[in-house]
Design an enzyme around this catalytic site. Structure first.
Site, PDB file in Angstrom:
ATOM      1  N   LYS A 161       0.827  -1.219   0.000  1.00 36.20           N
ATOM      2  CA  LYS A 161       0.000   0.000   0.000  1.00 36.20           C
ATOM      3  C   LYS A 161       0.858   1.266   0.000  1.00 36.20           C
ATOM      4  CE  LYS A 161      -3.847  -2.402   2.153  1.00 36.20           C
ATOM      5  NZ  LYS A 161      -3.223  -3.724   1.892  1.00 36.20           N
ATOM      6  N   GLY A 194      -4.933 -14.233   7.875  1.00 36.75           N
ATOM      7  CA  GLY A 194      -5.132 -14.513   9.290  1.00 36.75           C
ATOM      8  C   GLY A 194      -4.551 -13.486  10.229  1.00 36.75           C
ATOM      9  N   GLU A 247      -9.444   3.213  -0.575  1.00 38.14           N
ATOM     10  CA  GLU A 247      -9.262   1.814  -0.966  1.00 38.14           C
ATOM     11  C   GLU A 247      -9.131   1.681  -2.479  1.00 38.14           C
ATOM     12  OE1 GLU A 247     -11.045  -2.263   0.815  1.00 38.14           O
ATOM     13  OE2 GLU A 247     -12.539  -0.896  -0.015  1.00 38.14           O
TER      14      GLU A 247
END
Length: 673
Positions: free
Chosen positions: A442, A482, A575
């Site tokens: 990102k 996870g 996003e």
């Protein structure tokens, strides 16, 4: 008749139990008896049963000599400290090697005695020590392996107890280890019935007494014909596509399916029955295993003092687990959340205790220190560095949630930027040679505050490396399956409450890795990095989030849009539909590791006014001035286009404030590399 059978069965079990209760003291007594008899048997074999008085008188001396030699050799090499109930090929080799050594010693002693004192053993043949050693090896080996045989036989007596009939998918080393553990521990309730394996060379073979009945295309027929209750996938290195295919076949027949973890999870661990777990989404997305140069990583870390920030987080705690195995001298666990740091400390302390109980030297286990600190407070870092003097730093502490940081830019700056700045400055002050910062995809062409803050942190690390010449690098990778707050745990919670599962957009994609896989590559990057580089992990192919949601619903035993609905909610602020891996102007090239790429010119793509921009960011964050933070990030990061708050400080006024003036009083303008 039944009474006689029960009495006979009880007598056999009693005899077997007595044999299993044999201790090394009993075995030593038996060995003394054997070693006292074998010279006589050896001489009888050598002379075809003919003995005269001369032989008998000299045989006593040879027997005492051989007995003394064999007991001395066996005792010196710890033969009577072995546990024979689980004897294997290793123990057989051990017996053979010790007996070879004993035969060599007793042959030399026999020859010396024969040459120097011929009247003592003149009538005995020179081949006697060899024949005696051969017979001794047969007798003591037979007794010890009879303990193992009886152990297996007694296990088979429990076959009358109900056990699940298990089909093992994969007849490789993992599958064989699993079957052997089931055979050693029948009380666990599993009975391996057959193997399935795609290797045609194994078809119809018997491995550990279990037949290989076919390949994966015969799974469905095998489940019916052998009345299988449970399927266990024992292929830690196979691709996720194969796992999905097997799971779909078993699900169609209604058979319960479990698996062994992937190779990243069981690295350096023995495969056991208690390794079995339910199939997870990580298994379905599994890729080709990463071939980490474990030896090189261990050499890099062994004996050093290693400091891990964010040690209680998903990545930080896995870093602690894998660094622990590399035997550093000390591990400094820094974190802000006391509970998470406490949990990983307890886990490592328990592991140390297990190693000590197993007889491993405590010298090989690191000293664990916990240090609760917020990286934003430099005085705490100064205290930690002064006390522990770390050699290597792995910087995993960060705010990472995109939507939350979009709503709280000052927190993103103070934690991700100021925290990294403080850590770097203290590391340089205390002459830390190696620094590895964990970044994110990102940070590449960021569209959100979190990504932009991590990009600034990257630039600070690269600048420190360029100016100091030290081995300071950053590592970029995408989402980890996870990790706390990530999409998989969120989906699981939604499924557990009956849905719906919320996905922002039907086309949104992300790159995924498992946590152990990502950490292995981070450690490898620490070895390969020479300083001033960005190392990027090869994330494979991106995965559609909606496909991830569907697989999780199916794994939970539900049908998509029948039992659990999927609802699209729209993209959140900041996003992207697709994450990017490359920044314009960066030059990528492969490293010695095929899963790692290096940006060789990374330290040259840094704004000239980075220090001034970061200083102004710190001031803006201290004032909770969101629009100023966004403006400054826009100036520092090429291509970043933030959305300003309409009811906050206007940009027109911001440009004229002292916050955007450099040391010469000129307005801070868009940075150029």
């Amino acid at each position: 008749m039944n009474l006689l059978f029960r009495i006979f069965h009880q007598l056999i079990n009693s005899s077997l139990n007595n044999l299993l209760k044999l201790r090394n003291t009993h075995l030593l007594i038996f060995d003394i008896i054997v070693f006292s008899i074998t010279p006589l048997l050896a001489l009888l074999l050598r002379l075809d049963g003919y003995l005269d008085k001369a032989h008998i008188s000299e045989l006593g001396i040879a027997t005492i000599l051989f007995l003394a030699v064999k007991l001395t050799v066996f005792w010196s090499f710890g033969f009577y400290r072995r546990y024979w109930r689980y004897a294997s090929i290793e123990e057989l080799t051990y017996i053979t090697m010790l007996m070879v050594g004993a035969v060599i010693v007793q042959t030399m002693s026999f020859d010396i005695l024969h040459d120097t004192q011929p009247f003592i053993i003149n009538n005995l043949p020179r081949s006697l020590p060899f024949i005696d050693g051969l017979l001794s090896c047969i007798f003591i080996g037979a007794l010890r392996f009879s303990v193992r045989i009886v152990e297996r036989f007694s296990q088979r007596q429990t076959v009358f107890n109900p056990r699940e009939r298990v089909l093992i998918i994969g007849a490789g080393s993992a599958g064989v280890s699993l079957v052997q553990d089931m055979q050693r521990n029948p009380q666990l309730g599993f009975q391996a019935i057959a193997f399935i394996d795609d290797d045609p060379r194994k078809l119809n073979a018997h491995i550990s007494g279990i037949p290989v009945v076919g390949d994966r295309h015969q799974i469905s027929d095998t489940l019916k014909s052998l009345q299988i209750h449970k399927v266990i996938i024992a292929m830690p290195t196979v691709a996720g596509k194969v796992i999905r295919e097997i799971v779909d076949i078993c699900k169609a027949t209604g058979i319960q399916t479990s698996t062994l973890p992937g190779i990243h999870e069981i690295l350096n661990e023995r495969v056991r029955v208690d390794s079995i777990r339910d199939v997870r989404i990580e298994d379905l997305l599994r890729r080709e295993p990463v071939q980490t140069d474990i030896e090189r990583v261990s050499k890099f870390i062994k004996g050093k003092t290693v400091l891990i920030t964010g040690s209680g987080g998903s990545i930080g705690s896995e870093l602690c687990r894998q660094i622990f195995k590399c035997q550093p001298s000390r591990m400094i666990l820094i974190g802000h959340g006391e509970n998470s740091v406490f949990n990983i400390q307890q886990e490592l302390d328990q592991l140390i205790q297990v190693l000590k109980n197993d007889g491993k030297s405590p010298i090989n286990t690191p000293h664990i220190y916990t240090f609760i600190a917020d990286l934003r407070f430099r005085y705490r870092l100064e205290h930690a560095f002064e006390r522990f003097q770390p050699d290597v730093i792995f910087h995993a502490a960060a705010h990472k949630h995109v939507p939350l940081m979009e709503l709280n830019p000052p927190e993103a700056i103070t934690n991700n930027v100021i925290g990294t700045k403080n850590l770097l400055e203290v590391a340089l002050k205390y002459d830390v040679k190696h620094f590895v910062m964990i970044s994110t995809d990102k940070a590449v062409n960021p569209t959100n505050v979190m990504g932009a803050s991590k990009r600034v942190a990257e630039m600070l690390v690269l600048q420190a490396a360029r100016e100091s010449g030290k081995h300071y690098v950053t590592v970029r990778f995408g989402n980890v399956l996870g990790s706390r707050g990530s999409v998989v745990p969120t989906f699981k919670k939604q499924i557990a409450t009956g849905g719906p599962v919320t996905v922002t957009h039907p086309d949104i994609c992300r790159y995924f890795m498992t946590i152990p896989e990502a950490v292995q590559l981070v450690l490898q990057a620490g070895v390969l990095g020479r300083g001033g580089e960005v190392l990027m992990l090869n994330m494979g192919e991106p995965v559609k989030i909606v496909d991830l949601a569907k697989e999780l619903i199916r794994l939970s035993g539900y049908e998509v849009n029948k039992d659990i609905d999927i609802v699209f909610t729209g993209l959140r602020p900041g996003e992207k539909l697709f994450e990017e891996l490359f920044i314009k102007g960066e030059e990528y090239e492969p490293t010695q590791h095929k899963k790692l790429f290096v940006v060789k010119n990374a330290s040259r793509i840094i704004p000239k006014n980075l220090n001034l921009g970061v200083e102004r960011l710190c001031i803006a964050a201290a004032k909770n001035d969101v629009n100023s933070i966004l403006f400054l990030l826009e100036q520092l990061i090429s291509g970043y286009k933030p959305k300003y708050l309409e009811n906050n400080l206007s940009i027109g006024n911001s440009r004229n404030s002292a916050l955007f003036k450099n040391s010469n009083g000129n307005t801070l303008t868009k940075a150029e590399p």
